[in-house]
Design an enzyme around this catalytic site. Sequence first.
Site, PDB file in Angstrom:
ATOM      1  N   THR A  68       0.811  -1.228   0.000  1.00  0.00           N
ATOM      2  CA  THR A  68       0.000   0.000   0.000  1.00  0.00           C
ATOM      3  C   THR A  68       0.843   1.276   0.000  1.00  0.00           C
ATOM      4  O   THR A  68       0.330   2.334  -0.341  1.00  0.00           O
ATOM      5  CB  THR A  68      -0.934   0.027   1.226  1.00  0.00           C
ATOM      6  OG1 THR A  68      -0.136  -0.107   2.408  1.00  0.00           O
ATOM      7  CG2 THR A  68      -1.960  -1.087   1.157  1.00  0.00           C
ATOM      8  N   GLY A  69       2.115   1.181   0.350  1.00  0.00           N
ATOM      9  CA  GLY A  69       2.980   2.369   0.413  1.00  0.00           C
ATOM     10  C   GLY A  69       3.425   2.831  -0.965  1.00  0.00           C
ATOM     11  O   GLY A  69       3.041   2.259  -1.995  1.00  0.00           O
TER      12      GLY A  69
ATOM     13  N   SER B 152      -4.465  -2.989   7.034  1.00  0.00           N
ATOM     14  CA  SER B 152      -4.998  -3.126   5.679  1.00  0.00           C
ATOM     15  C   SER B 152      -5.507  -4.535   5.377  1.00  0.00           C
ATOM     16  O   SER B 152      -6.364  -4.711   4.508  1.00  0.00           O
ATOM     17  CB  SER B 152      -3.909  -2.786   4.656  1.00  0.00           C
ATOM     18  OG  SER B 152      -3.479  -1.459   4.835  1.00  0.00           O
TER      19      SER B 152
ATOM     20  N   CYS C  97      18.238   4.399  -2.631  1.00  0.00           N
ATOM     21  CA  CYS C  97      17.967   5.069  -3.908  1.00  0.00           C
ATOM     22  C   CYS C  97      19.038   6.096  -4.294  1.00  0.00           C
ATOM     23  O   CYS C  97      19.338   6.262  -5.472  1.00  0.00           O
ATOM     24  CB  CYS C  97      16.579   5.707  -3.893  1.00  0.00           C
ATOM     25  SG  CYS C  97      16.198   6.624  -2.391  1.00  0.00           S
TER      26      CYS C  97
ATOM     27  N   SER D 277       9.562  11.904  -2.941  1.00  0.00           N
ATOM     28  CA  SER D 277       9.002  10.554  -2.992  1.00  0.00           C
ATOM     29  C   SER D 277       9.937   9.541  -2.348  1.00  0.00           C
ATOM     30  O   SER D 277       9.507   8.451  -1.978  1.00  0.00           O
ATOM     31  CB  SER D 277       8.678  10.141  -4.429  1.00  0.00           C
ATOM     32  OG  SER D 277       9.843  10.142  -5.225  1.00  0.00           O
ATOM     33  N   GLY D 278      11.187   9.891  -2.181  1.00  0.00           N
ATOM     34  CA  GLY D 278      12.121   9.017  -1.483  1.00  0.00           C
ATOM     35  C   GLY D 278      11.763   8.792  -0.029  1.00  0.00           C
ATOM     36  O   GLY D 278      12.228   7.837   0.595  1.00  0.00           O
TER      37      GLY D 278
ATOM     38  N   LYS E 127      24.361   5.263   4.674  1.00  0.00           N
ATOM     39  CA  LYS E 127      23.989   4.262   3.661  1.00  0.00           C
ATOM     40  C   LYS E 127      24.807   4.456   2.391  1.00  0.00           C
ATOM     41  O   LYS E 127      25.332   3.500   1.814  1.00  0.00           O
ATOM     42  CB  LYS E 127      22.501   4.374   3.317  1.00  0.00           C
ATOM     43  CG  LYS E 127      21.556   3.799   4.356  1.00  0.00           C
ATOM     44  CD  LYS E 127      20.109   3.942   3.854  1.00  0.00           C
ATOM     45  CE  LYS E 127      19.104   3.677   4.965  1.00  0.00           C
ATOM     46  NZ  LYS E 127      17.750   4.133   4.590  1.00  0.00           N
TER      47      LYS E 127
ATOM     48  N   ARG F 108      17.233  17.218   0.966  1.00  0.00           N
ATOM     49  CA  ARG F 108      15.900  17.044   0.390  1.00  0.00           C
ATOM     50  C   ARG F 108      15.520  18.334  -0.321  1.00  0.00           C
ATOM     51  O   ARG F 108      15.714  19.427   0.232  1.00  0.00           O
ATOM     52  CB  ARG F 108      14.889  16.764   1.509  1.00  0.00           C
ATOM     53  CG  ARG F 108      13.523  16.407   1.005  1.00  0.00           C
ATOM     54  CD  ARG F 108      13.415  14.993   0.495  1.00  0.00           C
ATOM     55  NE  ARG F 108      13.554  14.009   1.559  1.00  0.00           N
ATOM     56  CZ  ARG F 108      13.747  12.715   1.335  1.00  0.00           C
ATOM     57  NH1 ARG F 108      13.824  12.241   0.092  1.00  0.00           N
ATOM     58  NH2 ARG F 108      13.889  11.879   2.337  1.00  0.00           N
TER      59      ARG F 108
ATOM     60  N   HIS G  18      16.453  11.679  -7.890  1.00  0.00           N
ATOM     61  CA  HIS G  18      17.536  12.137  -7.018  1.00  0.00           C
ATOM     62  C   HIS G  18      18.694  12.600  -7.906  1.00  0.00           C
ATOM     63  O   HIS G  18      19.173  11.846  -8.754  1.00  0.00           O
ATOM     64  CB  HIS G  18      18.031  10.991  -6.123  1.00  0.00           C
ATOM     65  CG  HIS G  18      17.060  10.581  -5.053  1.00  0.00           C
ATOM     66  ND1 HIS G  18      15.887  11.230  -4.806  1.00  0.00           N
ATOM     67  CD2 HIS G  18      17.119   9.564  -4.134  1.00  0.00           C
ATOM     68  CE1 HIS G  18      15.253  10.647  -3.786  1.00  0.00           C
ATOM     69  NE2 HIS G  18      15.969   9.627  -3.377  1.00  0.00           N
TER      70      HIS G  18
END
Lengths: 358, 358, 358, 358
Positions: free
Chosen positions: B16-17, B44, B152, B182-183, B208, B238, B245
Amino acid sequence: MTPSSTRWPVAVLGATGAVGQAFIRLLEGHPWFDLVEVAASERSAGKSYQEAAKWLEGVLPASVAGLTVKLCTPEQVTAPIVFSALDSGVAGDVEAAFARAGRLVLSNAKNYRMADDVPLVIPEVNGDHLALLAHQRQVRGWTGAIVTNANCATTVIAAALAPLHQAFGVTKVFATTMQAVSGAGYPGVASLDILGNVIPYIGDEEPKIETELVKLLGTFDGTRIKHADIITSAHANRVPVEHGHTVCLSVAFERKPTPEQALDVLRNWTGHAAVKGLPSAPEPALIIRDENDRPQPRRDVDRGNGMATTIGRVRADHLFDLRLVAMSHNVVRGAAGGSILNAELLAASGQLAGIGAP
Amino acid sequence: MTPSSTRWPVAVLGATGAVGQAFIRLLEGHPWFDLVEVAASERSAGKSYQEAAKWLEGVLPASVAGLTVKLCTPEQVTAPIVFSALDSGVAGDVEAAFARAGRLVLSNAKNYRMADDVPLVIPEVNGDHLALLAHQRQVRGWTGAIVTNANCATTVIAAALAPLHQAFGVTKVFATTMQAVSGAGYPGVASLDILGNVIPYIGDEEPKIETELVKLLGTFDGTRIKHADIITSAHANRVPVEHGHTVCLSVAFERKPTPEQALDVLRNWTGHAAVKGLPSAPEPALIIRDENDRPQPRRDVDRGNGMATTIGRVRADHLFDLRLVAMSHNVVRGAAGGSILNAELLAASGQLAGIGAP
Amino acid sequence: MTPSSTRWPVAVLGATGAVGQAFIRLLEGHPWFDLVEVAASERSAGKSYQEAAKWLEGVLPASVAGLTVKLCTPEQVTAPIVFSALDSGVAGDVEAAFARAGRLVLSNAKNYRMADDVPLVIPEVNGDHLALLAHQRQVRGWTGAIVTNANCATTVIAAALAPLHQAFGVTKVFATTMQAVSGAGYPGVASLDILGNVIPYIGDEEPKIETELVKLLGTFDGTRIKHADIITSAHANRVPVEHGHTVCLSVAFERKPTPEQALDVLRNWTGHAAVKGLPSAPEPALIIRDENDRPQPRRDVDRGNGMATTIGRVRADHLFDLRLVAMSHNVVRGAAGGSILNAELLAASGQLAGIGAP
Amino acid sequence: MTPSSTRWPVAVLGATGAVGQAFIRLLEGHPWFDLVEVAASERSAGKSYQEAAKWLEGVLPASVAGLTVKLCTPEQVTAPIVFSALDSGVAGDVEAAFARAGRLVLSNAKNYRMADDVPLVIPEVNGDHLALLAHQRQVRGWTGAIVTNANCATTVIAAALAPLHQAFGVTKVFATTMQAVSGAGYPGVASLDILGNVIPYIGDEEPKIETELVKLLGTFDGTRIKHADIITSAHANRVPVEHGHTVCLSVAFERKPTPEQALDVLRNWTGHAAVKGLPSAPEPALIIRDENDRPQPRRDVDRGNGMATTIGRVRADHLFDLRLVAMSHNVVRGAAGGSILNAELLAASGQLAGIGAP
């Protein structure tokens, strides 16, 4: 602190553009300077300022609305102190003409920034470089003078690094900028280009950062500026922000500080002593944020009336010594406000003697 | 090129994400995979997908709208291939349970990325690392397997640097990211935080980038991954961009290339040979732009159906050897699409034998 | 459905601007039309298209990149079908010259829209108005013709109201638009004007909406267009959206429908029969959303390849009869795509006989 | 004008949210009120304010940073004047408890706005409605009181229409709003929903506008509020603007004014006499712009310290009588600042006698 009991009449060249308008906003109610003349290109000359300019922000001061726009010549514009927001395409000749005519020109254009005899000044950082004016007059034979302020992105970097350079000796700088659209003037960046977008290029910006920084952080030896021994690599980007250039920095030093030592230096820095108490001088000049998500342009840009530089995320770097983020208002601190502070420093230190004399 | 005449049933965990939805979009009409199950949290489970998910982009495929959302357990979800868009808070246990139950898990979570026996794969860059799965099964005793794709932002960097690393040996990397909202998933970044703003911090992102890159660019010696000898310093930001990105890079090499040599390598790079012709493989994987103001996220993000990486501004660096800018779609190339391409590579290379067996 | 086995050569006038570029994108791979010529102002003429245009979106088709830009004269541009993206400042004379020279001109300019003998057409809405061309040729003595499409905001409104007008007789319309920046062309709206802002004014837009709507919804009696008896009051606003004009409508009718009756009509509307199956015709032309927060420009603008109109929030009104929200792509449906669909309808219905003959 | 020589201690309920923070910003340095207590939900209670709140805008006042967050009960919070930024889910009971305990509650929640005995007040518009409090105390048996301010979009409309209603008698209103994201609180609107987008729906907003307006423009007959005889039809939209709700209005009147007559009334309006000179009262309350592209939220929102309403584009309407555009700051004028001005008016008019008494 006030330079004298008299006020100085001042003019703005390139008064209809975005930086010209910022001069007008910042000079409104200024305790030392009276804005008495506005000048622009032939297209605007002869009109009232209100008619000639599309006013962008806040309220156009009533005292300026009715001024007739003059041409940018020392014959038409008679004020002894002249703030120049001219494009580099015309600034070279016009600013020289005013200096030759005995005026003090405070320029935002790039034309004279790197000239050996022209001070490139951020008052807190290198206000002592103004003493170069004696040399300038000698060399150029001008009765007036030209003082420049730095490119707006360079200003952020120099303000943040000056304390660290003085304490630890900066040697290398990686700088990635995220610059506001107001840095491109008006109309400047098209909305179709920048809405929801990043443009990873700003014409001529990276060389400006790389060359101006070493002059700003250089030392004045009584005759000339010895450039700092710093190598800079810049990445300039445009982002959908109205005001405020944000810069990510990785910095190497002669004497590596810990983040705590760096923070200590930044927090306690006061800058060039003569700047303290000037009307446009922010107090403090640097604002250090502890939160890991600051500075942010929209939230921090107006600190110190747009004249403060906000710094955050001071932390260790894996390749160099420190990483940090710095941000300031590109139109105020990085342009009009910087010029006004330069003029205030000259006025307060008695260096305006003879300015405006025929 | 097609792995067999049969199609594979697949499931999406965390469906759902935002990343889960991307899986659903990208699997619609996939030539090899049939999306037969969607699973999410207890909140859900039991609802129809249409009811459980706030669909964010484009049109919800009719074939998925009516699927009943299952719980993320290998008892409820029976497909042999499982795409995981789970949050790291739950991914650890859930993904292991599926692998133990004989399923192939293609994970977007950080939990297993740096484990010695888990492949961290961008197919074109290091598709050969998938051979590590034999070792994983031995070590873990799983009949299934976990394959991860990278963060990402790291994906952008690794895709851009892989060809250069192979040709010239990358040793040091400065990376400043400008990352899309959206990240952060949905609802993710609040509009009050990012409209007209830059946030110079993304939690856990810099570590990361710094750790995953050396594994991605490492070499597989038949038993394990030898990490690349690269030191990375990252600045994560951001920006108010929807998707894509953008990363500014300064790179040092063992054998310094000229920008022309680097461009030549980038333009001619084909990547891991077995990827060519896979359904989701972009052709070419790297798009090199000559204009000085590209890549731009809004304008370049959908190239190669969101799977290509666009590179520009390859130029000399004053401190290291090269500067460049790279950009790719964080939700497609950097998440769901990357996982699907991993699964395609496994399927095409016959490494799915036994997957899904009890 | 294909007009003949032959393909038609076409040209784009004003090819370097935002709408001109949209024509080029939409004509790429068109099944009936071959883009063979591009024309623009003197500043661009003689250059290659690639050199003359700053390409804004997606990938410039290779077949167009190398075309030499011509001047906008029927001597230089020889294609029988001419898509005009010219500014109204020059469109009047140029388009007439092409029509006089035997060409079919599909115009986006306002100059001829309200002329009695010129069809103003949205194919699904009033494709039958194209029959006015016979009258036009008679009146003007042209061997060619001019067909116009409507202002982009008017197009949204007319597409949404046509079915309701046909069923219930629209009498009064309040329309508040929220228009995308691409409607102003390129460079168009300055980012400093629109980032995080609303501009409650678009020059000349409200009169266009108020006058064009009654012609679009009028009836053709075999000789001329009888304007619909509708009074419209428009409020036009610019918002920081890339593509897609959103319009809030309150509508009064001769025969008041319930929202359910209106929805029924909208859902079942097919429009002018001859449009069905044309290459650029969206299927369906109207998309009705049940969610209360749709349409949204960023999420719905590309439906039907940018040619569909999305409608939502059909509900009762306290003052008139119904309220609703409609949205479509201002550059595709509201400009270039609309023109192309007009040309397709003419081609499919055999009305191009003689076009292009000397 | 000052109510007495004493200052009033005040508290903010719901102090950590966006409106709560606005109260804190606006009360900083207030000449009559001392913010002595902050209260919020159980999640925040017991923490320091600095720790409990993510401060959104400007600098958190040092005097508040260290306050311990209390629970929203009249036992914990002892100040006699209580500004409530509570969500409607809890405001009903909590605000009643404070009023019962003898406190003056200035509420931003919708719960009591339409109750017959509760004043719904914009001071300049209907400050005389505060006299309803005598009735409220009688009916409810409270020693304290609840005063509400209107929904933020309704506030824009009522402030713009009040002068016209008083002069010409408003009968019908079409209102299309374009509302800032801050109206939804924090985190509020997800950036993925609103970046480059318009959302044509705000839950429960249209009914609020339609019902509150008639009470605000109603008349107090000494006992109760007679609602104005106005029918309103609202279209509510969310746009990517930080602060400032913009509303397009079409208005019908009993006595139709010309645009010039309307402008004359708007320019000369002074509003409820007792408001003049209050610390938070803007001077003037209405700013009329002559330019056709104003008001604009980003450029006009801070006029009058965020308390002024800016009006422009007053022009004839084809269906009703007049069209105009109005805009004000939704968080200041439309929420926290409105409440504070209500409290100032009560204080200045001596209506706080007995408040805070046990």
